[in-house]
Structure formats: C-alpha cells, structure tokens
Design a protein around this motif. Structure first.
Motif, PDB file in Angstrom:
ATOM      1  N   LYS A  79       0.863  -1.120  -0.015  1.00  0.00           N
ATOM      2  CA  LYS A  79      -0.123   0.026  -0.054  1.00  0.00           C
ATOM      3  C   LYS A  79       0.987   1.287   0.059  1.00  0.00           C
ATOM      4  CE  LYS A  79      -3.664   2.219   2.678  1.00  0.00           C
ATOM      5  NZ  LYS A  79      -4.493   2.106   3.771  1.00  0.00           N
ATOM      6  N   VAL A  80       0.492   2.426  -0.665  1.00  0.00           N
ATOM      7  CA  VAL A  80       1.176   3.483  -0.871  1.00  0.00           C
ATOM      8  C   VAL A  80       0.351   4.422  -0.247  1.00  0.00           C
ATOM      9  CG1 VAL A  80       2.242   5.233  -2.411  1.00  0.00           C
ATOM     10  CG2 VAL A  80       2.327   2.790  -3.049  1.00  0.00           C
ATOM     11  N   ILE A  81       1.003   5.410   0.569  1.00  0.00           N
ATOM     12  CA  ILE A  81       0.357   6.443   1.333  1.00  0.00           C
ATOM     13  C   ILE A  81       0.988   7.616   1.005  1.00  0.00           C
ATOM     14  CG2 ILE A  81      -0.411   7.628   3.492  1.00  0.00           C
ATOM     15  CD1 ILE A  81       0.222   4.109   3.812  1.00  0.00           C
ATOM     16  N   SER A  82       0.235   8.680   0.277  1.00  0.00           N
ATOM     17  CA  SER A  82       0.869   9.812   0.085  1.00  0.00           C
ATOM     18  C   SER A  82       0.001  11.097   0.337  1.00  0.00           C
ATOM     19  CB  SER A  82       0.949  10.086  -1.544  1.00  0.00           C
ATOM     20  OG  SER A  82       1.180  11.329  -2.055  1.00  0.00           O
ATOM     21  N   TYR A  83       0.704  12.039   1.049  1.00  0.00           N
ATOM     22  CA  TYR A  83       0.112  13.173   1.694  1.00  0.00           C
ATOM     23  C   TYR A  83       0.120  14.346   0.670  1.00  0.00           C
ATOM     24  CZ  TYR A  83      -0.535  10.420   6.062  1.00  0.00           C
ATOM     25  OH  TYR A  83      -0.797   9.557   6.719  1.00  0.00           O
ATOM     26  N   LYS A  84      -0.139  13.952  -0.339  1.00  0.00           N
ATOM     27  CA  LYS A  84      -0.254  14.901  -1.585  1.00  0.00           C
ATOM     28  C   LYS A  84      -1.110  14.542  -2.421  1.00  0.00           C
ATOM     29  CE  LYS A  84       4.634  15.923  -1.820  1.00  0.00           C
ATOM     30  NZ  LYS A  84       6.076  15.989  -2.394  1.00  0.00           N
ATOM     31  N   PRO A  85      -1.891  15.669  -3.205  1.00  0.00           N
ATOM     32  CA  PRO A  85      -3.143  15.153  -4.119  1.00  0.00           C
ATOM     33  C   PRO A  85      -2.611  14.211  -5.062  1.00  0.00           C
ATOM     34  CG  PRO A  85      -2.786  17.595  -4.104  1.00  0.00           C
ATOM     35  CD  PRO A  85      -1.407  16.840  -3.459  1.00  0.00           C
ATOM     36  N   LYS A  86      -3.617  13.492  -5.656  1.00  0.00           N
ATOM     37  CA  LYS A  86      -3.714  12.165  -6.498  1.00  0.00           C
ATOM     38  C   LYS A  86      -3.026  12.803  -7.643  1.00  0.00           C
ATOM     39  CE  LYS A  86      -6.940  10.446  -8.656  1.00  0.00           C
ATOM     40  NZ  LYS A  86      -6.794  10.381 -10.068  1.00  0.00           N
ATOM     41  N   PRO A  87      -2.058  12.429  -8.281  1.00  0.00           N
ATOM     42  CA  PRO A  87      -1.323  12.703  -9.466  1.00  0.00           C
ATOM     43  C   PRO A  87      -2.235  12.652 -10.697  1.00  0.00           C
ATOM     44  CG  PRO A  87       0.111  11.277  -8.429  1.00  0.00           C
ATOM     45  CD  PRO A  87      -0.742  11.051  -7.577  1.00  0.00           C
ATOM     46  N   GLN A  88      -2.311  13.448 -11.396  1.00  0.00           N
ATOM     47  CA  GLN A  88      -3.331  13.290 -12.817  1.00  0.00           C
ATOM     48  C   GLN A  88      -2.765  12.257 -13.486  1.00  0.00           C
ATOM     49  OE1 GLN A  88      -3.487  16.943 -15.084  1.00  0.00           O
ATOM     50  NE2 GLN A  88      -4.931  16.132 -16.133  1.00  0.00           N
ATOM     51  N   ASP A  89      -3.454  11.488 -13.979  1.00  0.00           N
ATOM     52  CA  ASP A  89      -3.223  10.291 -14.960  1.00  0.00           C
ATOM     53  C   ASP A  89      -2.484   9.347 -14.183  1.00  0.00           C
ATOM     54  OD1 ASP A  89      -4.347  11.814 -16.979  1.00  0.00           O
ATOM     55  OD2 ASP A  89      -2.442  12.774 -17.767  1.00  0.00           O
ATOM     56  N   LEU A  90      -2.675   8.988 -12.995  1.00  0.00           N
ATOM     57  CA  LEU A  90      -2.277   8.167 -12.106  1.00  0.00           C
ATOM     58  C   LEU A  90      -2.807   6.592 -12.930  1.00  0.00           C
ATOM     59  CD1 LEU A  90      -0.396   6.799  -9.886  1.00  0.00           C
ATOM     60  CD2 LEU A  90      -2.682   7.037  -8.343  1.00  0.00           C
ATOM     61  N   GLU A  91      -3.974   6.511 -12.938  1.00  0.00           N
ATOM     62  CA  GLU A  91      -4.577   5.304 -13.648  1.00  0.00           C
ATOM     63  C   GLU A  91      -4.201   5.005 -14.962  1.00  0.00           C
ATOM     64  OE1 GLU A  91      -6.389   7.807 -12.663  1.00  0.00           O
ATOM     65  OE2 GLU A  91      -7.408   7.299 -10.702  1.00  0.00           O
ATOM     66  N   MET A  92      -3.515   5.972 -15.865  1.00  0.00           N
ATOM     67  CA  MET A  92      -3.138   5.614 -17.018  1.00  0.00           C
ATOM     68  C   MET A  92      -1.660   5.261 -16.944  1.00  0.00           C
ATOM     69  SD  MET A  92      -5.065   8.441 -19.399  1.00  0.00           S
ATOM     70  CE  MET A  92      -4.124   8.352 -20.508  1.00  0.00           C
ATOM     71  N   SER A  93      -0.792   5.267 -15.929  1.00  0.00           N
ATOM     72  CA  SER A  93       0.660   5.202 -16.011  1.00  0.00           C
ATOM     73  C   SER A  93       0.793   3.771 -16.193  1.00  0.00           C
ATOM     74  CB  SER A  93       1.209   5.771 -14.656  1.00  0.00           C
ATOM     75  OG  SER A  93       0.671   5.020 -13.648  1.00  0.00           O
ATOM     76  N   GLU A  94       2.048   3.774 -16.795  1.00  0.00           N
ATOM     77  CA  GLU A  94       2.678   2.557 -17.365  1.00  0.00           C
ATOM     78  C   GLU A  94       3.491   1.706 -15.799  1.00  0.00           C
ATOM     79  OE1 GLU A  94       5.520   1.238 -20.529  1.00  0.00           O
ATOM     80  OE2 GLU A  94       3.651   1.661 -21.242  1.00  0.00           O
ATOM     81  N   ARG A  95       4.130   2.767 -15.358  1.00  0.00           N
ATOM     82  CA  ARG A  95       4.949   2.412 -14.158  1.00  0.00           C
ATOM     83  C   ARG A  95       4.996   3.790 -13.311  1.00  0.00           C
ATOM     84  NH1 ARG A  95       7.029  -2.322 -13.936  1.00  0.00           N
ATOM     85  NH2 ARG A  95       7.858  -3.330 -15.869  1.00  0.00           N
ATOM     86  N   VAL A  96       5.234   3.347 -12.035  1.00  0.00           N
ATOM     87  CA  VAL A  96       5.433   4.585 -11.276  1.00  0.00           C
ATOM     88  C   VAL A  96       6.697   4.792 -10.435  1.00  0.00           C
ATOM     89  CG1 VAL A  96       3.093   5.362 -10.611  1.00  0.00           C
ATOM     90  CG2 VAL A  96       4.040   3.684  -9.317  1.00  0.00           C
ATOM     91  N   VAL A  97       7.304   5.594 -10.374  1.00  0.00           N
ATOM     92  CA  VAL A  97       8.654   5.607  -9.402  1.00  0.00           C
ATOM     93  C   VAL A  97       8.295   6.437  -8.301  1.00  0.00           C
ATOM     94  CG1 VAL A  97      10.771   6.766  -9.393  1.00  0.00           C
ATOM     95  CG2 VAL A  97      10.166   5.668 -11.492  1.00  0.00           C
ATOM     96  N   LEU A  98       8.561   5.681  -7.073  1.00  0.00           N
ATOM     97  CA  LEU A  98       8.149   6.607  -5.925  1.00  0.00           C
ATOM     98  C   LEU A  98       9.493   6.599  -4.925  1.00  0.00           C
ATOM     99  CD1 LEU A  98       5.420   3.746  -5.044  1.00  0.00           C
ATOM    100  CD2 LEU A  98       4.937   5.919  -5.739  1.00  0.00           C
ATOM    101  N   LYS A  99       9.430   7.872  -4.197  1.00  0.00           N
ATOM    102  CA  LYS A  99      10.543   7.949  -3.346  1.00  0.00           C
ATOM    103  C   LYS A  99       9.984   8.232  -1.946  1.00  0.00           C
ATOM    104  CE  LYS A  99      12.896  10.797  -7.019  1.00  0.00           C
ATOM    105  NZ  LYS A  99      13.399  11.807  -7.228  1.00  0.00           N
ATOM    106  N   GLY A 100      10.492   7.566  -1.049  1.00  0.00           N
ATOM    107  CA  GLY A 100       9.803   7.575   0.300  1.00  0.00           C
ATOM    108  C   GLY A 100      10.246   6.571   1.140  1.00  0.00           C
ATOM    109  N   ARG A 101       9.722   6.335   2.338  1.00  0.00           N
ATOM    110  CA  ARG A 101      10.076   5.319   3.364  1.00  0.00           C
ATOM    111  C   ARG A 101       9.099   4.058   3.569  1.00  0.00           C
ATOM    112  NH1 ARG A 101      11.851  10.103   3.857  1.00  0.00           N
ATOM    113  NH2 ARG A 101      13.799  10.579   4.515  1.00  0.00           N
TER     114      ARG A 101
END
Length: 136
Positions: A79-101
């Motif tokens: 599960k990914v938790i982000s305290y920022k608004p949902k990125p536009q076109d998240l559902e259309m993305s082929e891959r996501v690069v995440l930076k965090g802990r």
C-alpha cells in the motif's frame, strides 16, 4: 612549494569533496521486499499500479491524502500512502517511481513520478499493420 602547487592541491581536494558529496545522492531502485528490510530509510521504488485495488482519494474530505496499491516486477505488493493530491493520470501510468520510506503499514511516499505509455505506441502498431498488409 610554489603558490601554483598549493592552489592545484586545494582545487583537487575541493573537486574530490564535491564528487563525494554528490555520490551520496546516487541511488538504485529497490524492490518492495528489499524496502521492507530497510524500514524508515529513504528508498526509490519502481512498480506498477495495481488496477484491481481501489485508489483512495476524496478531495472533499482531504485533498492532501491519496493511497493506492502497487505491484513490483517480482510480484510483491504494498500500500502506498501519499500526503499530496493524487497525481493526474495515475490510472493511465505504465509504471510509477516512488520516493519515500517503507513503514509497517505501507510505503509513505514523498514524491511520485509517473511513467506514461508512449504516445508513439499506437503509431508503431499502425505502421507494423501497414507493413504486414503490404507484404502479406
């Protein structure tokens, strides 16, 4: 020693110090399992959005909260938790690069980069079909 030699030694030492400071920023992508073995440490993950799992985002309730599920190349999920608004076109993305802990209850993301499908993919498929039609 000549002043030139002292200046060159200082310049070389400064260059080495700069290179060492930048080398700490060089990171590689972790898998979900390797990130789980580094709880609380800053890591980069590359994964796909699990399109079967729901995306939790309600801008009326809290516009700065978004959570979703990812699957890495080895099949592990998180599960990914982000305290920022949902990125536009998240559902259309082929891959996501995440930076965090990574924490016990999920991956707390500071930054999300979307890797969208190529806009030329459809053009390449059309070109391939035309080529096959000519030869076939």
């Amino acid at each position: 020693m000549k002043k030139l030699h002292i200046f060159l030694l200082v310049a070389v030492a400064a260059a080495i110090a700069i290179l060492v400071s930048y080398s700490t920023d060089l990171t590689t992508y972790d898998t979900i399992d390797s990130a789980k073995n580094k709880p609380g440490q800053f890591v980069h993950l590359i994964a796909k959005l699990d399109k079967e799992a729901p995306i939790e985002f309600d801008p009326v309730k809290n516009a700065n909260y978004c959570s979703f599920t990812i699957v890495d190349s080895l099949g592990a999920t998180s599960k990914v938790i982000s305290y920022k608004p949902k990125p536009q076109d998240l559902e259309m993305s082929e891959r996501v690069v995440l930076k965090g802990r990574m924490e016990a209850d999920g991956f707390y993301c500071d930054d999300i980069l979307l890797k969208c499908p190529s806009k030329y993919k459809d053009d390449m498929n059309a070109a391939q079909n035309k080529l096959e039609a000519r030869n076939g």
